[in-house]
Design an enzyme around this catalytic site. Structure first.
Site, PDB file in Angstrom:
ATOM      1  N   SER A 158       0.812  -1.212   0.000  1.00 28.10           N
ATOM      2  CA  SER A 158       0.000   0.000   0.000  1.00 28.10           C
ATOM      3  C   SER A 158       0.851   1.270   0.000  1.00 28.10           C
ATOM      4  O   SER A 158       1.622   1.522  -0.932  1.00 28.10           O
ATOM      5  CB  SER A 158      -0.963  -0.040   1.185  1.00 28.10           C
ATOM      6  OG  SER A 158      -1.905   0.983   1.134  1.00 28.10           O
ATOM      7  N   ASP A 207      -1.027   1.136  -4.090  1.00 30.43           N
ATOM      8  CA  ASP A 207      -1.862   0.101  -4.693  1.00 30.43           C
ATOM      9  C   ASP A 207      -3.215   0.622  -5.153  1.00 30.43           C
ATOM     10  O   ASP A 207      -4.067  -0.153  -5.572  1.00 30.43           O
ATOM     11  CB  ASP A 207      -2.028  -1.089  -3.747  1.00 30.43           C
ATOM     12  CG  ASP A 207      -2.868  -0.775  -2.519  1.00 30.43           C
ATOM     13  OD1 ASP A 207      -2.924   0.405  -2.129  1.00 30.43           O
ATOM     14  OD2 ASP A 207      -3.439  -1.714  -1.933  1.00 30.43           O
ATOM     15  N   ASP A 219      -5.869   1.776  -3.718  1.00 31.14           N
ATOM     16  CA  ASP A 219      -7.151   1.516  -3.065  1.00 31.14           C
ATOM     17  C   ASP A 219      -7.619   2.716  -2.256  1.00 31.14           C
ATOM     18  O   ASP A 219      -8.675   2.671  -1.634  1.00 31.14           O
ATOM     19  CB  ASP A 219      -7.100   0.258  -2.193  1.00 31.14           C
ATOM     20  CG  ASP A 219      -6.150   0.363  -1.014  1.00 31.14           C
ATOM     21  OD1 ASP A 219      -5.389   1.346  -0.935  1.00 31.14           O
ATOM     22  OD2 ASP A 219      -6.157  -0.562  -0.170  1.00 31.14           O
TER      23      ASP A 219
END
Length: 450
Positions: free
Chosen positions: A101, A245, A247
């Site tokens: 992340s 990532d 998200d």
């Protein structure tokens, strides 16, 4: 022995705490578990972000899966939510994302999605971990042989399917909208510009040249300074910043002001309410959400459901109660109508859509809520597991909460993904919030120092 899975998968420094041997065992264990519980010769889809260690873990996971008779489809670089979407649409037994992340490039992680597109429940992670421990102990668990050995396929075309899906949720064109994207040299570097350009937006892109080690390096949602400058210098309508990532998504208005996840939730909540699509007229937030968000939603008769920190807990509430919107201040926003996990690409698109369809600036849209001054201090070099049981710290938090009364609040908690204790204080003024936060952080450092 510490639990292998944290709040967001298995993480650690690549080739140090998180080694390819562990990835191999995780792949083997996952294929055994899903092969017994879900489907024979289970199909597992793997994607990754742009970290230099991504190929290493991709190969190790695929080898472990195939050795247990599983089938592997490798997507390559793609946003985390793409794997959740693809696992669901291709009826896979599971999806795996290789990413840490927003962490630095030298960290990496392995997280799982079920075939329904949702993150695995703790109980399932525990069963996979139990299999990993049995492999580590030398127990002879099943291996595939002869024609039953698994196969690997490369499916780069699946990324296009995800892009088509996200684009299709917009329902409008974005012609004339000028957007700057900071892709953090991560998983959004290709797909997010393509989505917006297909819809007619004028797109300017920064930090979209990944080299394996520049992911999140002074850019993206954790370092929005370059995006703020780029929005101002290009006279853009807004900017969007992603983490490694993709998200999560944060934004910048046309004046260069940062728009965080709480403000994005407020904007999207009102849009959904206006369209009668805000299920149960409720938004799911976490204990870290700014008090200003709760007050703003209350003014529009929107209820909140509050959870522990972590998008998995937000999702649990949304799934259990049928809510359609939830998220975190960090920019993890979940739109349950379209996705089963936080999706920065989807969030960024629908924020841009709201600007385009209302004709209002992002600054005006965000003004629906007034953020209470908030100070967060990450205390490092401490034993985070003792944060909730130290009596002196507990008493100090209670005293600070009494001092602030209803005009502020204190939250002290160990991070679920990093070796730190987070001290968060909200108060009527930034000065007061900082003074209280620094006082508590100093105490944590003193009491819990390693």
């Amino acid at each position: 022995m510490a639990r292998l899975f944290g709040t967001d998968g298995v993480r650690g420094e690549a080739n140090v705490a998180l080694c390819p041997e562990l990835a191999y065992r995780l792949g083997w264990a996952a294929a055994l578990y899903f092969g017994e519980k879900v489907q024979q010769n289970p199909l597992i889809i793997i994607g990754r972000d742009t970290r230099i260690s991504g190929n290493l873990f991709e190969s190790a996971l695929a080898t472990g899966i195939c050795s247990a008779g599983g089938r592997v489809e490798i997507i390559g670089v793609c946003p985390t939510p793409a794997i959740a979407y693809l696992a669901r649409t291709h009826k896979a037994a599971a999806g795996i994302v290789i990413s840490a992340s927003h962490n630095p490039f030298y960290d990496n992680g392995i997280k799982f999605f079920g075939g329904d597109g949702y993150k695995l429940p703790d109980a399932v992670e525990d069963e996979i971990e139990s299999l990993v421990r049995r492999i580590e102990a030398g127990e002879k668990l099943p291996r595939a042989t002869r024609e039953n050995i698994g196969r690997i396929k490369r499916r780069k075309e699946y990324v296009r399917e995800y892009i088509d899906f996200v684009q299709g949720t917009a329902g409008v064109q974005l012609n004339g909208l000028k957007v700057v994207l900071d892709c953090a040299n991560g998983a959004a570097y290709d797909c997010m510009p393509r989505v917006l350009r297909r819809l007619g937006a004028d797109v300017h892109v920064i930090h979209a040249e990944p080299d394996g080690i520049n992911i999140n390096a002074g850019c993206g949602s954790t370092h929005p300074g370059d995006l703020q400058k780029a929005v101002l210098s290009s006279s853009a309508d807004l900017g969007l910043a992603f983490d490694g990532d993709a998200d999560r998504c944060l934004a910048v208005d046309h004046e260069g002001n940062l728009i965080d996840g709480d403000q994005i939730l407020a904007i999207l909540a009102l849009a959904l309410q206006e369209d009668h699509r805000l299920a149960s007229n409720t938004v799911v937030v976490t204990v870290m959400s700014n008090l200003g968000l709760k007050l703003a939603l209350a003014e529009h008769d929107i209820r909140i459901d509050q959870t522990k920190v972590g998008d998995r807990y937000v999702l649990e509430s949304m799934s259990a109660n049928g809510f359609s919107l939830g998220g975190e201040q960090s920019g993890h926003v979940i739109m349950n109508e379209f996705a089963t996990t936080g999706d920065g690409v989807l969030t960024g698109l629908h924020l841009a859509k709201r600007v385009a369809t209302t004709g209002k600036s992002l600054k005006e849209l965000a003004s629906v809520m007034t953020k209470l001054p908030q100070v967060i201090i990450n205390v490092r070099g401490v034993d985070k597991l003792r944060a909730g049981i130290d009596n002196e710290i507990t008493a100090a938090v209670a005293d600070a909460s009494h001092e602030l009364g209803k005009s502020g609040r204190v939250l002290l908690r160990p991070s679920g993904t990093e070796p730190v204790v987070r001290v968060m204080v909200e108060a009527p003024t930034d000065t007061q919030a900082r003074e209280v936060a620094e006082r508590l952080a100093a105490l944590v450092k003193k009491r819990l120092a390693i």
